[in-house]
Design a protein around this motif. Structure first.
Motif, PDB file in Angstrom:
ATOM      1  N   PHE A  71     -16.230 -45.068 -43.403  1.00 16.25           N
ATOM      2  CA  PHE A  71     -15.782 -45.428 -42.138  1.00 16.25           C
ATOM      3  C   PHE A  71     -14.015 -45.423 -42.241  1.00 16.25           C
ATOM      4  CE2 PHE A  71     -20.025 -47.022 -41.784  1.00 16.25           C
ATOM      5  CZ  PHE A  71     -20.570 -46.090 -40.962  1.00 16.25           C
ATOM      6  N   TYR A  72     -13.471 -45.363 -43.397  1.00 15.35           N
ATOM      7  CA  TYR A  72     -12.124 -45.371 -43.747  1.00 15.35           C
ATOM      8  C   TYR A  72     -11.504 -44.097 -44.276  1.00 15.35           C
ATOM      9  CZ  TYR A  72     -12.967 -50.526 -43.088  1.00 15.35           C
ATOM     10  OH  TYR A  72     -13.348 -51.894 -42.638  1.00 15.35           O
ATOM     11  N   ARG A  73     -10.296 -43.953 -44.002  1.00 12.05           N
ATOM     12  CA  ARG A  73      -9.502 -43.041 -44.585  1.00 12.05           C
ATOM     13  C   ARG A  73      -8.294 -43.508 -45.339  1.00 12.05           C
ATOM     14  NH1 ARG A  73      -5.716 -39.740 -40.643  1.00 12.05           N
ATOM     15  NH2 ARG A  73      -4.872 -41.208 -39.321  1.00 12.05           N
ATOM     16  N   LYS A  74      -7.408 -42.919 -46.335  1.00 17.93           N
ATOM     17  CA  LYS A  74      -6.465 -43.420 -46.694  1.00 17.93           C
ATOM     18  C   LYS A  74      -5.289 -44.234 -45.441  1.00 17.93           C
ATOM     19  CE  LYS A  74      -6.859 -42.981 -51.075  1.00 17.93           C
ATOM     20  NZ  LYS A  74      -6.074 -42.710 -52.306  1.00 17.93           N
ATOM     21  N   HIS A  75      -4.597 -45.042 -45.953  1.00 20.12           N
ATOM     22  CA  HIS A  75      -3.746 -45.732 -44.862  1.00 20.12           C
ATOM     23  C   HIS A  75      -2.307 -45.026 -44.506  1.00 20.12           C
ATOM     24  CE1 HIS A  75      -1.766 -47.778 -48.086  1.00 20.12           C
ATOM     25  NE2 HIS A  75      -1.317 -48.470 -47.419  1.00 20.12           N
ATOM     26  N   PHE A  76      -1.433 -45.428 -43.888  1.00 17.94           N
ATOM     27  CA  PHE A  76      -0.213 -44.638 -43.465  1.00 17.94           C
ATOM     28  C   PHE A  76       0.686 -44.827 -44.798  1.00 17.94           C
ATOM     29  CE2 PHE A  76       2.529 -48.498 -43.299  1.00 17.94           C
ATOM     30  CZ  PHE A  76       1.673 -49.495 -42.857  1.00 17.94           C
ATOM     31  N   GLY A  77       0.486 -45.879 -45.578  1.00 19.75           N
ATOM     32  CA  GLY A  77       1.576 -46.116 -46.769  1.00 19.75           C
ATOM     33  C   GLY A  77       1.019 -44.781 -47.856  1.00 19.75           C
ATOM     34  N   ALA A  78      -0.197 -44.496 -47.759  1.00 19.21           N
ATOM     35  CA  ALA A  78      -0.426 -43.152 -48.913  1.00 19.21           C
ATOM     36  C   ALA A  78      -0.193 -41.916 -48.102  1.00 19.21           C
ATOM     37  CB  ALA A  78      -1.966 -43.076 -49.132  1.00 19.21           C
ATOM     38  N   ARG A  79      -0.436 -41.846 -46.907  1.00 17.77           N
ATOM     39  CA  ARG A  79      -0.206 -40.331 -46.017  1.00 17.77           C
ATOM     40  C   ARG A  79       1.307 -40.286 -45.952  1.00 17.77           C
ATOM     41  NH1 ARG A  79      -3.730 -42.615 -42.022  1.00 17.77           N
ATOM     42  NH2 ARG A  79      -2.195 -42.617 -40.757  1.00 17.77           N
ATOM     43  N   ASN A  80       2.081 -41.427 -45.976  1.00 10.39           N
ATOM     44  CA  ASN A  80       3.437 -41.136 -45.917  1.00 10.39           C
ATOM     45  C   ASN A  80       4.029 -40.422 -47.252  1.00 10.39           C
ATOM     46  OD1 ASN A  80       6.180 -42.196 -45.293  1.00 10.39           O
ATOM     47  ND2 ASN A  80       6.125 -43.103 -47.323  1.00 10.39           N
ATOM     48  N   LEU A  89      -5.235 -34.812 -54.951  1.00  7.73           N
ATOM     49  CA  LEU A  89      -6.445 -35.711 -54.738  1.00  7.73           C
ATOM     50  C   LEU A  89      -6.083 -37.202 -54.188  1.00  7.73           C
ATOM     51  CD1 LEU A  89      -9.144 -34.734 -55.861  1.00  7.73           C
ATOM     52  CD2 LEU A  89      -8.399 -35.886 -58.099  1.00  7.73           C
ATOM     53  N   VAL A  90      -5.027 -37.640 -54.405  1.00  7.71           N
ATOM     54  CA  VAL A  90      -4.476 -38.865 -53.820  1.00  7.71           C
ATOM     55  C   VAL A  90      -4.512 -39.067 -52.221  1.00  7.71           C
ATOM     56  CG1 VAL A  90      -2.807 -40.737 -53.556  1.00  7.71           C
ATOM     57  CG2 VAL A  90      -3.365 -39.703 -55.859  1.00  7.71           C
ATOM     58  N   THR A  91      -4.199 -38.117 -51.687  1.00  5.92           N
ATOM     59  CA  THR A  91      -3.650 -37.870 -50.349  1.00  5.92           C
ATOM     60  C   THR A  91      -4.762 -37.156 -49.448  1.00  5.92           C
ATOM     61  OG1 THR A  91      -2.235 -36.434 -51.161  1.00  5.92           O
ATOM     62  CG2 THR A  91      -1.365 -38.461 -50.008  1.00  5.92           C
ATOM     63  N   SER A  92      -5.585 -36.562 -49.849  1.00  5.54           N
ATOM     64  CA  SER A  92      -6.556 -35.623 -49.276  1.00  5.54           C
ATOM     65  C   SER A  92      -7.705 -36.326 -48.961  1.00  5.54           C
ATOM     66  CB  SER A  92      -7.015 -34.340 -50.085  1.00  5.54           C
ATOM     67  OG  SER A  92      -7.673 -34.415 -51.176  1.00  5.54           O
ATOM     68  N   GLU A  93      -8.619 -35.722 -47.979  1.00  2.88           N
ATOM     69  CA  GLU A  93      -9.775 -36.496 -47.359  1.00  2.88           C
ATOM     70  C   GLU A  93     -10.830 -35.694 -47.291  1.00  2.88           C
ATOM     71  OE1 GLU A  93      -9.618 -39.841 -46.495  1.00  2.88           O
ATOM     72  OE2 GLU A  93      -7.556 -40.215 -46.292  1.00  2.88           O
ATOM     73  N   GLY A  94     -11.972 -36.328 -47.018  1.00  5.00           N
ATOM     74  CA  GLY A  94     -13.255 -35.512 -46.647  1.00  5.00           C
ATOM     75  C   GLY A  94     -13.812 -34.679 -47.631  1.00  5.00           C
ATOM     76  N   ASP A  95     -14.475 -33.577 -47.047  1.00  2.00           N
ATOM     77  CA  ASP A  95     -15.072 -32.579 -47.830  1.00  2.00           C
ATOM     78  C   ASP A  95     -14.146 -31.814 -48.600  1.00  2.00           C
ATOM     79  OD1 ASP A  95     -17.544 -33.115 -46.644  1.00  2.00           O
ATOM     80  OD2 ASP A  95     -17.520 -31.238 -45.247  1.00  2.00           O
ATOM     81  N   PHE A  96     -12.741 -31.734 -48.237  1.00  2.00           N
ATOM     82  CA  PHE A  96     -11.735 -31.096 -48.901  1.00  2.00           C
ATOM     83  C   PHE A  96     -11.561 -31.945 -50.271  1.00  2.00           C
ATOM     84  CE2 PHE A  96      -7.708 -29.969 -50.457  1.00  2.00           C
ATOM     85  CZ  PHE A  96      -7.601 -28.739 -50.177  1.00  2.00           C
ATOM     86  N   TRP A  97     -11.540 -33.135 -50.118  1.00  2.00           N
ATOM     87  CA  TRP A  97     -11.135 -33.990 -51.311  1.00  2.00           C
ATOM     88  C   TRP A  97     -12.325 -34.080 -52.267  1.00  2.00           C
ATOM     89  CZ3 TRP A  97     -14.584 -38.395 -52.435  1.00  2.00           C
ATOM     90  CH2 TRP A  97     -14.329 -38.718 -53.458  1.00  2.00           C
ATOM     91  N   LEU A  98     -13.434 -34.081 -51.730  1.00  2.00           N
ATOM     92  CA  LEU A  98     -14.831 -33.895 -52.557  1.00  2.00           C
ATOM     93  C   LEU A  98     -14.706 -32.773 -53.453  1.00  2.00           C
ATOM     94  CD1 LEU A  98     -17.436 -35.740 -53.238  1.00  2.00           C
ATOM     95  CD2 LEU A  98     -18.367 -34.648 -51.470  1.00  2.00           C
ATOM     96  N   ALA A  99     -14.516 -31.644 -52.647  1.00  2.00           N
ATOM     97  CA  ALA A  99     -14.479 -30.527 -53.624  1.00  2.00           C
ATOM     98  C   ALA A  99     -13.633 -30.335 -54.820  1.00  2.00           C
ATOM     99  CB  ALA A  99     -14.447 -29.275 -52.413  1.00  2.00           C
ATOM    100  N   GLN A 100     -12.316 -30.956 -54.427  1.00  2.00           N
ATOM    101  CA  GLN A 100     -11.303 -30.978 -55.589  1.00  2.00           C
ATOM    102  C   GLN A 100     -11.777 -32.037 -56.674  1.00  2.00           C
ATOM    103  OE1 GLN A 100      -9.616 -28.120 -54.517  1.00  2.00           O
ATOM    104  NE2 GLN A 100      -8.268 -29.101 -55.857  1.00  2.00           N
ATOM    105  N   ARG A 101     -12.322 -33.130 -56.107  1.00  2.00           N
ATOM    106  CA  ARG A 101     -12.612 -34.240 -56.908  1.00  2.00           C
ATOM    107  C   ARG A 101     -13.796 -33.880 -57.961  1.00  2.00           C
ATOM    108  NH1 ARG A 101     -11.294 -40.068 -58.096  1.00  2.00           N
ATOM    109  NH2 ARG A 101     -12.861 -40.436 -59.736  1.00  2.00           N
ATOM    110  N   ARG A 102     -14.604 -32.730 -57.374  1.00  2.00           N
ATOM    111  CA  ARG A 102     -15.594 -32.406 -58.523  1.00  2.00           C
ATOM    112  C   ARG A 102     -15.125 -31.005 -59.301  1.00  2.00           C
ATOM    113  NH1 ARG A 102     -20.142 -31.897 -53.941  1.00  2.00           N
ATOM    114  NH2 ARG A 102     -21.014 -33.908 -53.811  1.00  2.00           N
TER     115      ARG A 102
END
Ligand code: HEM
Length: 445
Positions: A71-80, A89-102
Motif C-alpha cells: 500500500f506504499y510507494r517510494k516518497h517524493f524524496g526518492a522520486r525527486n 531499481l531505487v526509483t521504480s515501482e510495482g511489476d516493473f521494479w519486481l522484474a528488474q529486481r529478479r
C-alpha cells in the motif's frame, strides 16, 4: 484494527506555505531526533505541501516496510532523484521494479559477490602504494575514490582509463542540485531555465554521455564477468532484454547507490576510531592475530568479528542512509492514526539507532555491544542501515564484505590523525557525508 485517534499525530505546528521547513534546517537529523524524543513513536509535521509522519517504533516500521508494503510507494524524496536515476531499481515501482529486481538479484548473491573480493583487496593495496607517511588527505575523498574505482571495475568491468573524475564531478553536481530542490517549499519543473536548472541539466547531459559511452563500448566488446555484462545479456521471463535507457538507469543507480554509501561507512568508522583509541587497539590486535600484516581476503571475514562489529557500530551512529520514506497509495491505519493517501511516512535510522531501549548509552561508540548476538535479539527494525522488506538494499553483502576488506587492509598499514582544528559535522543529503570533509595526516602503523 486499533481504535483510530482523531486528527493527526502530535507534532510542531507549521507556518504558512512552507510548514515546518524552516525548523527542519540543514541538519535535519537533529530535527528528526528532537521530533521523536518530544512527540513519541508517531509524530507529524509538514514540509511545503507534504504531510509527513516520522515513525520510530520498530513494529510500526515493520508494518510499513513489510506487512503493508503493497500500500506504499517510494516518497517524493526518492522520486525527486528520477531525473538522474530514471526507472532504476531505487526509483521504480510495482511489476516493473519486481522484474528488474529478479533480473539483477543473481548478480548480488553471496557466492557471486565473493568473486569480487580480489578486486577489492587489489585496489586497496594499489591505493596504499600511492600513500606516503606524513601526507595530508581527506579521508572521505580517499575512500570515495577507492570504492568508486572498485564499483566501476566490479559492476561495469571498467579500468583506470575511465575518466572517473569527470563522472564523479557531474554526479556530485547533479545530486547536490537535485537535493537542494527538496528544501524548497515549491519546486519548479527542471526544464525551466533557472540558473540551478541550467547547471543541473548540463551535469545530467554530461553524465549520460559518459555512461552511454561505456555501455556502448561494453556492448561492442566480448562480455565479461561484471554486472553490466550480465545486464546486457540478461533476458526477462518473456525473452526481452533491457533497453539502452534501462541499462543506463540501472548503471547510474548501482554506481550511485553502490560506492558513496560504503565509502561513508568507512569514513565514519575512521572518525570514530580516532576518537576511541581503546577500540582501535582491540581492532589492530584482531588484525595482527588473524592477518599478521597481509591484506584481508573474503575467506578472512568470518575470523574478523570485531572488525565487523566496528562497522556495524559506525553505521549505527552514522548510518550512510539516515532516512527512508514511503508514500501511502490508499487510506490506511498506522499506530492508531489515520494515514491518508498521499501522506509520507519517514523512518530515520539516525533516530531509531539512538533508541536507548535497544542501545544503552546510545551516543557511545561501543562495538562490543554487537559481539554477544545483539543482532539476533533486537526487533527487526531497531537497526536497519540497509532498509528492509522487499526493498532491502540489494548490495548488502557486497557492502559489508567491501567495508571489512578495506578497513582491515588499509588499517594495518596506516592510521589517520585527524587535523587538530578540523571541524567534523554531518551533512545530511541523500546520504550523510562529513560537511567539511575529514582532513587527516597519514601515519605508518
Ligand atoms: C554501506 C553501504 C550501503 C548502505 C548503508 C545502503 C543502504 C541502502 C538502503 C537503506 C536502501 C533501501 C532504501 C529504501 O528502502 O528506500 C538501499 C537500497 C538499495 N541499495 Fe544500498 N546501501 C549500501 C550499499 C549498496 C551497494 C554496494 C549497492 C550496489 C552495488 C547498493 C545498491 C542498492 C540498490 C540498487 C537499492 C534499491 C533496491 C530495491 O529497491 O530493490 N547499495 N540501500
Amino acid at each position: 484494527m486499533a481504535t483510530l485517534q482523531k486528527g493527526l499525530p502530535p507534532g510542531p505546528k507549521g507556518k504558512g506555505i512552507s510548514g515546518n521547513l524552516a525548523e527542519i534546517g540543514p541538519r535535519r537529523v537533529d530535527f528528526f531526533l528532537n521530533l521523536a524524543q518530544t512527540y513519541g513513536p508517531v509524530a507529524s509535521f509538514r514540509a511545503g505541501w507534504w504531510r509527513l509522519y516520522l515513525i520510530s517504533d520498530p513494529d510500526l516500521i515493520q508494518q510499513v516496510l513489510v506487512t503493508d508494503a503493497r500500500f506504499y510507494r517510494k516518497h517524493f524524496g526518492a522520486r525527486n532523484f528520477k531525473p538522474l536515476l530514471g526507472n532504476g531499481l531505487v526509483t521504480s515501482e510495482g511489476d516493473f521494479w519486481l522484474a528488474q529486481r529478479r533480473l539483477l538479484q543473481p548478480a548480488f548473491l553471496k557466492a557471486k559477490i565473493l568473486s569480487y573480493a580480489p578486486v577489492m583487496t587489489e585496489f586497496a593495496e594499489a591505493m596504499l602504494t600511492e600513500w606516503k607517511p606524513g601526507q595530508s588527505v581527506d579521508i572521505s575523498l580517499e575512500f570515495s575514490a577507492l570504492t568508486s574505482a572498485i564499483a566501476l571495475k566490479t559492476l561495469f568491468g571498467l579500468d583506470e582509463h575511465v575518466d572517473r573524475k569527470e563522472i564523479d564531478a557531474s554526479l556530485r553536481t547533479a545530486v547536490e542540485l537535485l537535493g537542494n530542490r527538496l528544501d524548497m517549499p515549491m519546486q519548479f519543473p527542471i526544464w525551466l531555465p533557472t540558473p540551478a536548472n541550467i547547471r543541473l541539466n548540463r551535469a545530467l547531459r554530461e553524465l549520460f554521455r559518459l555512461v552511454d559511452g561505456f555501455i556502448a563500448a561494453k556492448e561492442a566488446a566480448p562480455l565479461g564477468n561484471d554486472l553490466l555484462s550480465t545486464m546486457i545479456a540478461a533476458q526477462h521471463e518473456d525473452g526481452t532484454r533491457m533497453s539502452m535507457q534501462q541499462l543506463r538507469d540501472e548503471a547510474m543507480t548501482l554506481y550511485l547507490a553502490g560506492h558513496e554509501t560504503t565509502a561513508l561507512s568507512l569514513t565514519w568508522s575512521w572518525y570514530l576510531l580516532s576518537q576511541n583509541p581503546g577500540v582501535e587497539k582491540t581492532l589492530t590486535e584482531e588484525w595482527r592475530r588473524v592477518l599478521g600484516g597481509r591484506a584481508a581476503e573474503a575467506d578472512d571475514i568470518a575470523a574478523l568479528p570485531y572488525t565487523a562489529a566496528v562497522i556495524n557500530e559506525a553505521m549505527r551512529l552514522y548510518p550512510p542512509v539516515y532516512v527512508i520514506g514511503r508514500e501511502a497509495t490508499s487510506d490506511l491505519e498506522l499506530g492508531g492514526y489515520r494515514v491518508k493517501k498521499g501522506y509520507t511516512i519517514l523512518m530515520s535510522q539516525w533516530v531509531s539507532h539512538r533508541d536507548p531501549k535497544y542501545f544503552p548509552e546510545p551516543e557511545r561508540f561501543l562495538p562490543e555491544r554487537w559481539l554477544d548476538g545483539l543482532a539476533t535479539r533486537l526487533p527487526k527494525f531497531a537497526y536497519y542501515p540497509f532498509g528492509g522488506g522487499q526493498r532491502l538494499c540489494i548490495g548488502v553483502h557486497f557492502a559489508l564484505m567491501e567495508a571489512i576488506i578495506l578497513l582491515a587492509t588499509v588499517g594495518q598499514k596506516y592510521r589517520f590523525t585527524l587535523d587538530p582544528d578540523a571541524v567534523i559535522d554531518v551533512m545530511p543529503q541523500i546520504t550523510m557525508p562529513p560537511k567539511y570533509g575529514m582532513p587527516a595526516t597519514l601515519e605508518r602503523r
